[in-house]
Scaffold this motif. Structure first.
Motif: not given
Length: 541
Positions: A399-417
């Motif tokens: 239930v944590w496996h979902y797109g979360n743009p807010d996290m991209e500002k924290v870890i950048g593109d790593r959020q998408n991996h």
């Protein structure tokens, strides 16, 4: 032999690779005695056998929550409960409402705010002071790896500018330019410094909340819980209340756990001698303590996960609690004692430590030690295959496996991996799932986890982004196995649980529909009709 119950006329998915589907299941007492065709089952029937017509419904092994904290939850959920999607204003309004409705309380406690809704300096004590300046207040973030307190709580706990941080840069108090604590606490050692001096919990409510949580689990089809640790202040409930509740039937799941977790290096000297005693004292199939739980980093949301490269947001770096050599030595010691091992590893550096430990344990000859890395958010490319090589279970919360743009500002593109579990499964890794209750964020129902592992999208929100990489979407079969046989393996009970096979315990769940046949986005809506644990119905809709 005659069977007490015979289940027929349903979609019976056994999770047994040698016989995935069956026409009939026979149960005698608390054990499954037959799985196969209807003719063979009827040979076990007599006039006393109850025929249970599934009427086309689906039967599965009982779900196992492979990573949760129900005893800790019974404490934390006695207060205000915030929702992760709420804004700071909505959270403050709910806190204010709770305080107004409970003027008799001497303290206030809560949990649930989204840890990414504040910047890297976190929430401030003045916001809580405006609501309640004269009584201590403590609110945990959604992961429980950070906390927010008011000035009164700091005052009563004796926390000042001169108070040293327990582990600078990892377990620490955020401070202003003059060194004064701001009210934002990172990690559990700082929380414990508050809780050791202030009692936030009503003992009379703890058993009531724990029983309600167990009833909730039963309604979700959960027949076993793996409690992966709690702080010292909940130990009386852990080893007194829970066994008593199991004995009288008000806790309706099997319970496997570890007691106090290792969240600081100094904890090892306390925890390891206890575990030697617990392993001998608590060793039944209803209540067993056989895990060493190690917290080796924090979370991405709190900027305390150990990453090999700096955080995009502020350039900060966090090291794992243990070096690879230290955690390897501790792992071999635990395996020698016959313990299983569960490591909280979210950042890639912390996960590297788990894998180094697993390598040392396997090379020392302890092949049967069950090693789990919990959460598995961000793994180095070159280490994905090591989970299979060293037989490390990847336990995650889908239930944590979902797109979360807010996290991209924290870890950048790593959020998408993040959460590349499918690749790990292809490399021979077992995947388990757990809710991490009470920090599950969007619910602890296994069917939600199964769905979101397949969609990598927040349930009921088709407009929200799908988490990349898209090829990491799981299959329904992966999801079912993660909540059944793979978690049973983690518990070291796969010879007794996790699949519908003759000789195993009659821990079963009946669903209104075959989840292989419904659209992926509808899986979480499928109703649980009945939950059977140890041969007895513990929930029926």
């Amino acid at each position: 032999m005659s069977a007490d119950k015979l289940f027929i006329n349903g979609k019976i998915y056994t999770v047994n690779k040698d016989q995935e589907w069956a026409q009939a299941v026979a149960v005698e007492g608390n054990r499954i005695v037959y799985v196969g065709d209807r003719d063979g089952a009827e040979a076990l029937c007599d006039e006393n056998t109850k025929i249970c017509d599934l009427e086309g419904k689906m039967m599965l092994p009982g779900f196992i929550d492979g990573h949760c904290h129900p005893v800790m939850a019974a404490h934390y959920l006695c207060g205000v409960y915030l929702q992760i999607e709420w804004s700071p204003e909505e959270c403050l309004a709910e806190i204010q409402r709770f305080v107004k409705e409970h003027p008799e309380s001497d303290t206030y406690f809560g949990i649930g705010y989204a840890e990414w809704m504040f910047d890297e300096t976190g929430p401030k004590k003045e916001l809580l002071d405006a609501i309640c300046p004269d009584k201590p207040m403590m609110i945990l973030g959604s992961s429980a790896h950070e906390a927010w307190v008011n000035t009164k709580a700091l005052e009563l706990a004796g926390i000042t500018r001169d108070t040293p941080d327990p582990i600078p840069g990892f377990h620490y108090f955020h401070r202003d330019g003059e060194g004064n604590p701001t009210g934002h606490l990172l990690e559990m050692a700082t929380q414990n410094m508050i809780m050791e001096n202030i009692n936030f919990f009503d003992a009379d409510k703890i058993e009531e909340v724990l029983a309600a949580a167990s009833d909730g689990y039963a309604a979700m089809g959960v027949t076993s819980t793996c409690d992966m640790g709690a702080p010292e202040f909940v130990m009386p409930a852990y080893f007194e209340t829970v066994p008593e509740m199991i004995e009288k039937g008000s806790y309706k799941q099997r319970f496997v756990g570890c007691g106090r977790m290792v969240s600081e290096k100094s904890d090892v000297e306390i925890v390891m001698p206890r575990l030697r005693r617990y392993k001998e004292t608590y060793d039944t199939d209803q209540f067993r303590i056989n895990f060493l739980k190690i917290i080796n980093d924090g979370t991405l949301e709190t900027r305390s996960a150990a990453l090999s490269q700096p955080y995009d947001e502020d350039g900060s770096m966090v090291k794992p609690l243990f070096t690879r050599e230290e955690i390897a030595q501790l792992g071999v010691e635990a395996a020698k004692e016959g313990l299983n091992i569960n490591v909280h590893g979210i950042g890639d550096e912390a996960i590297s430590g788990t894998l180094a430990m697993a390598k040392a344990v396997r090379e020392a000859g302890y092949e049967d030690c069950r090693i789990t890395n919990s959460h598995c958010d961000y793994v180095k490319d070159e280490e994905l295959e090591l989970f299979g090589k060293y037989n490390v279970i990847a336990n995650t919360t889908c239930v944590w496996h979902y797109g979360n743009p807010d996290m991209e500002k924290v870890i950048g593109d790593r959020q998408n991996h993040t959460f590349r579990i499918k690749t790990m499964i292809k490399g021979g890794c077992r995947m388990g799932q757990g809710s991490d209750f009470p920090v599950d964020e969007f619910g602890r129902e296994p069917l939600k986890g199964i769905e979101m592992g397949c969609t990598r999208q927040l349930f009921n929100h088709p407009e929200l982004p799908v988490l990349k990489p898209y090829e990491e979407k799981l299959s329904v079969k992966d999801g079912i196995e993660s909540y059944t046989i793979n978690n049973a393996y983690q518990m070291h009970m796969d010879d007794r649980l996790g699949s519908i096979e003759a000789g195993k315990y009659a821990d079963l769940v009946i669903l209104e529909k075959n989840i292989f046949d419904v659209p992926l986005s509808e899986i979480h809506k499928v109703k649980v009709c009945e939950t059977i644990m140890d041969g007895k119905t513990v929930y029926k809709s």
